[in-house]
Design a protein around this motif. Structure first.
Motif, mmCIF file in Angstrom:
data_model
loop_
_atom_site.group_PDB
_atom_site.id
_atom_site.type_symbol
_atom_site.label_atom_id
_atom_site.label_comp_id
_atom_site.label_asym_id
_atom_site.label_seq_id
_atom_site.Cartn_x
_atom_site.Cartn_y
_atom_site.Cartn_z
ATOM 1 N N ALA A 46 1.154 -0.934 -0.047
ATOM 2 C CA ALA A 46 -0.016 -0.123 0.394
ATOM 3 C C ALA A 46 0.900 1.378 0.087
ATOM 4 O O ALA A 46 0.649 2.646 -0.495
ATOM 5 N N LEU A 47 1.993 0.914 0.264
ATOM 6 C CA LEU A 47 3.183 2.535 0.262
ATOM 7 C C LEU A 47 4.270 2.278 -0.894
ATOM 8 O O LEU A 47 5.331 3.183 -1.183
ATOM 9 N N THR A 48 3.818 2.234 -1.580
ATOM 10 C CA THR A 48 4.181 2.089 -2.678
ATOM 11 C C THR A 48 4.564 2.968 -3.562
ATOM 12 O O THR A 48 5.926 3.536 -3.808
ATOM 13 N N ALA A 49 3.565 3.790 -3.966
ATOM 14 C CA ALA A 49 3.717 5.214 -3.939
ATOM 15 C C ALA A 49 4.135 6.238 -3.993
ATOM 16 O O ALA A 49 4.924 7.194 -4.210
ATOM 17 N N ASP A 50 5.058 5.779 -2.371
ATOM 18 C CA ASP A 50 4.805 6.919 -1.279
ATOM 19 C C ASP A 50 6.401 7.109 -1.451
ATOM 20 O O ASP A 50 7.490 7.180 -1.648
ATOM 21 N N TYR A 110 10.836 25.593 -19.046
ATOM 22 C CA TYR A 110 9.563 25.601 -19.492
ATOM 23 C C TYR A 110 9.191 25.660 -18.319
ATOM 24 O O TYR A 110 9.056 25.172 -17.436
ATOM 25 N N PRO A 111 8.081 26.217 -18.365
ATOM 26 C CA PRO A 111 6.755 26.188 -17.371
ATOM 27 C C PRO A 111 6.461 24.592 -16.795
ATOM 28 O O PRO A 111 5.156 24.170 -17.090
ATOM 29 N N THR A 112 7.329 24.397 -16.233
ATOM 30 C CA THR A 112 7.221 22.947 -15.768
ATOM 31 C C THR A 112 6.007 22.859 -14.488
ATOM 32 O O THR A 112 6.323 23.672 -13.489
ATOM 33 N N GLU A 113 5.091 22.028 -14.433
ATOM 34 C CA GLU A 113 4.061 21.595 -13.726
ATOM 35 C C GLU A 113 4.977 20.882 -12.346
ATOM 36 O O GLU A 113 5.927 19.871 -11.967
ATOM 37 N N PRO A 114 4.891 21.286 -10.470
ATOM 38 C CA PRO A 114 5.180 20.806 -9.419
ATOM 39 C C PRO A 114 5.164 19.116 -9.723
ATOM 40 O O PRO A 114 4.001 18.998 -10.192
ATOM 41 N N LEU A 115 5.658 18.684 -8.455
ATOM 42 C CA LEU A 115 5.153 17.119 -8.188
ATOM 43 C C LEU A 115 3.406 17.109 -7.504
ATOM 44 O O LEU A 115 3.331 16.107 -8.095
ATOM 45 N N GLU A 116 3.618 18.388 -6.572
ATOM 46 C CA GLU A 116 2.093 18.056 -6.544
ATOM 47 C C GLU A 116 1.086 17.871 -7.152
ATOM 48 O O GLU A 116 -0.406 17.631 -6.783
ATOM 49 N N THR A 117 1.314 18.291 -8.362
ATOM 50 C CA THR A 117 0.218 18.142 -9.487
ATOM 51 C C THR A 117 0.529 16.598 -9.962
ATOM 52 O O THR A 117 -0.985 16.096 -9.707
ATOM 53 N N PHE A 118 0.978 15.990 -10.395
ATOM 54 C CA PHE A 118 1.267 14.558 -10.320
ATOM 55 C C PHE A 118 0.826 14.248 -8.832
ATOM 56 O O PHE A 118 0.497 12.585 -8.915
ATOM 57 N N THR A 119 1.556 14.370 -7.660
ATOM 58 C CA THR A 119 1.506 13.194 -6.499
ATOM 59 C C THR A 119 -0.711 12.610 -6.405
ATOM 60 O O THR A 119 0.063 10.974 -6.636
ATOM 61 N N PRO A 120 -1.822 12.866 -6.760
ATOM 62 C CA PRO A 120 -2.227 12.262 -6.640
ATOM 63 C C PRO A 120 -2.588 11.485 -8.449
ATOM 64 O O PRO A 120 -3.475 10.031 -7.895
#
Length: 202
Positions: free
Chosen positions: A29-33, A162-172
């Motif tokens: 369950a913690l693989t994503a983390d 390049y205007p790059t999205e932060p990691l928080e955009t992709f975390t979900p």
């Protein structure tokens, strides 16, 4: 903490293996983390000689996929296509593919697995290597998807401006993908070849 009774796997009982199966569920369950932590670690490593970090390259690739209207499998594939760089720099493409393979379409995993050889078209001639090595896959149903992936999202994603999205955009999205049942046929869709979404009109 309760442990198994054996010191050799062949001596394990059903009770032992039930214990292990239950104990491994929270770890799975913690693989994503763990994936997200590795991405953040890569944010501390500059790719030797490049203008951006390894994490920034993944974020930029994923941002391009997002802006192109790609689905979640492509976006997460773009984000993690180089996740294996730290531990397997000589075969990072295959390593990265194995990280995502249980949780994304087979098409996306194949593209990540082969992007290294496809990328050679851009630079192999500088080393007197075969720039057309990817042609051995020219009849594969995912050839165009891999070629497009490299052209649109990978080789172009080394730009510090390049205007790059932060990691928080992709975390979900990472959490959603790695919460899937591993190797679910409805997710893997073996044999499906949808390709990338059409390139936006410039």
């Amino acid at each position: 903490m309760k442990t198994v009774s054996f010191t050799q796997m062949k001596d394990g009982t059903k009770e032992d293996y039930d214990l292990l199966a239950n104990a491994e569920q929270p770890y799975h369950a913690l693989t994503a983390d763990r994936i997200l932590a590795e991405l953040q670690r890569q944010g501390e490593d500059t790719m030797t000689g490049y203008k951006i970090t390894r994490m920034e390259h993944g974020l930029q690739s994923a941002t391009r996929a997002l802006k192109d209207g790609a689905d979640i499998d492509w976006i997460v594939g773009a984000l993690l296509h180089d996740i294996g760089d730290g531990l397997a720099p000589q075969n990072h493409d295959r390593f990265s593919a194995e990280v995502i393979r249980p949780f994304v379409r087979e098409e996306v995993a194949w593209v990540v697995e082969h992007h290294g050889i496809f990328q050679m078209i851009y630079y192999a001639h500088h080393y007197n290597w075969d720039a057309d090595a990817r042609d051995r896959f020219k009849d594969h149903p995912h050839f165009k998807a891999c070629s497009d992936f490299c052209e649109r999202w990978d080789q172009s994603s080394f730009d510090p401006d390049y205007p790059t999205e932060p990691l928080e955009t992709f975390t979900p999205m990472v959490r959603q993908v790695f919460a899937r049942k591993a190797y679910d046929p409805a997710v893997v869709r073996e044999g499906y070849a949808g390709g990338l979404p059409p390139a936006p009109v410039q």
